[in-house]
Design a protein around this motif. Structure first.
Motif, short mmCIF file in Angstrom:
data_model
loop_
_atom_site.label_atom_id
_atom_site.label_comp_id
_atom_site.label_asym_id
_atom_site.label_seq_id
_atom_site.Cartn_x
_atom_site.Cartn_y
_atom_site.Cartn_z
N ARG A 14 1.07 -0.97 -0.01
CA ARG A 14 -0.36 -0.39 -0.17
C ARG A 14 1.16 1.42 0.13
N TRP A 15 0.48 2.39 -0.86
CA TRP A 15 0.88 3.45 -0.82
C TRP A 15 1.11 4.34 0.99
N ARG A 16 2.76 4.18 0.93
CA ARG A 16 2.43 4.86 2.39
C ARG A 16 3.33 5.98 2.53
N THR A 37 2.95 10.25 1.53
CA THR A 37 2.09 11.63 1.31
C THR A 37 1.21 10.85 -0.01
N PRO A 38 -0.06 10.79 0.65
CA PRO A 38 -0.92 10.81 -1.30
C PRO A 38 -0.74 11.50 -2.07
N SER A 68 -2.92 12.56 -6.22
CA SER A 68 -4.46 12.20 -6.94
C SER A 68 -3.99 13.25 -7.81
N THR A 125 -2.12 15.54 -1.29
CA THR A 125 -3.28 15.20 -1.44
C THR A 125 -3.55 15.77 0.46
N GLY A 149 -4.76 14.39 4.02
CA GLY A 149 -6.02 13.66 4.34
C GLY A 149 -5.38 12.56 3.85
N SER A 150 -5.74 11.00 4.05
CA SER A 150 -5.79 9.95 3.73
C SER A 150 -6.54 9.23 1.89
N ASP A 151 -7.13 10.51 1.27
CA ASP A 151 -7.63 10.01 0.38
C ASP A 151 -6.40 10.46 -1.64
N LEU A 155 -3.89 5.38 -3.31
CA LEU A 155 -3.90 4.16 -2.40
C LEU A 155 -3.20 3.13 -2.04
#
Length: 338
Positions: free
Chosen positions: A3-5, A7-8, A10, A176, A178-180, A183
């Motif tokens: 899983r991408w861990r 900073t997200p 987008s 991004t 938050g966590s969105d 992923l």
């Protein structure tokens, strides 16, 4: 793959650019030993776009980039990272990325050219841009995938020429909160010469007057491509979704490499994906190489399948072979031009 861990990141926007010239199956069949009906039955392709004599691949890249940046509500000075992919550039050197930055007015030194990932290049470009965006003082990346396969396919090769069209696609990618965002991802490779395009270093080595061992055109073994694509892409999509903790039924839309419609349908069936969720552009654009998943993302947004909160998946395979998948949960509506 994990899983991408980090900073997200987008996608904010996607822009595409197409040549004006529409090439139908009927036109191709004026010089190829086949029929329009056979082409459509085997590939699902009715028409594609070819660059005209006065157009260049760089022109398409510039146009798609301008659309993406405009739709993102940014200016070129906001772009901190530029990743450009092209397997059919007019020049091996100078860098297409550097030339593109100059024409667009992008001043970042963070410019990367990805030249040998073919149809899988957008996955690797987005992954690379997301890694570069981990740098503390950068915020936005521009990914541009431009291809002109009409200029590297043999006009007399009915088994290759019928598939391809020219296009460019661009995406603005941003950090991004938050966590969105991104992923998970999956990347893979397996060396193979079954899809190949010889470079000058090889072509120039051949003895004058001797039969060339390779030609200046793209060569492709169709059965091998089918086997690799239908095996690798479903597994890659499954791996990315599993790493994200997402079921296929939760995905709002799939943006897959647009090799041909029959191949897309087979991949969707193998992955347990409803074709209603799979964007299709190959019917009117043909296989646009590395740009094709971006044309599919553009179509997803047009169809209302790339809105804030939606999970979207991208999957592609290219010559080499290289393949990969990305899974995003969008924090924003993906912005595209109508």
């Amino acid at each position: 793959m994990p899983r991408w861990r980090l900073t997200p990141t987008s996608p904010l926007s996607v822009g595409i650019a197409l040549p004006d010239r529409v090439v139908t199956n009927e036109e191709l069949c004026e010089t190829l030993n086949t029929s329009p009906g056979w082409i459509e039955r085997k590939t699902g392709i009715r028409e594609r776009r070819f660059l005209s004599d006065g157009e260049t691949i760089t022109d398409l890249a510039v146009a798609s980039a301008r659309k993406a940046v405009r739709q993102a509500g940014l200016s070129m000075r906001d772009i901190d990272v530029l990743v450009v992919t092209c397997s059919s550039p007019e020049w091996t050197m100078p860098s297409l990325g550097v030339m593109l930055a100059d024409r667009l007015g992008i001043e970042t030194p963070r410019i990367i050219d990805i030249t040998q990932h073919a149809c899988a290049s957008v996955v690797y470009a987005v992954y690379s841009a997301s890694c570069l965006l981990q740098e503390p003082d950068v915020q936005n990346a521009l990914v541009v995938c431009a291809e002109g396969p009409s200029r590297v396919t043999d006009p007399a090769d009915r088994l290759v020429r019928i598939f391809f069209g020219d296009a460019a696609g661009a995406m603005v990618l941003t950090k991004t909160p938050g966590s969105d965002g991104l992923l998970s991802y999956d990347l893979g490779n397996s060396p193979s010469p079954e899809v190949a395009l010889a470079a000058n270093a090889l072509l120039n080595r051949q003895k004058a007057g001797a039969d060339p061992v390779v030609g200046p055109y793209l060569t492709m073994d169709g059965p091998t491509v089918w086997q690799e694509a239908t095996t690798r892409v479903p597994k890659s999509l499954a791996a990315a979704l599993d790493a994200a903790g997402v079921e296929a039924g939760e995905v709002a839309g799939f943006a897959l490499h647009q090799a041909n419609l029959r191949l897309i349908e087979h991949i969707a069936d193998s992955a347990g994906v409803d074709m209603a969720k799979v964007a299709v552009t190959v019917d009117t654009l043909g296989n646009t190489g590395g740009a094709s998943p971006l044309t599919a993302l553009w179509r997803l947004a047009q169809n209302g399948r790339a809105a804030a909160g939606d999970v979207i998946a991208v999957g592609a395979i290219g010559a080499g072979f290289l393949w990969g998948s990305l899974c995003f949960r969008l924090p924003y509506d993906l912005r595209v031009e109508a």
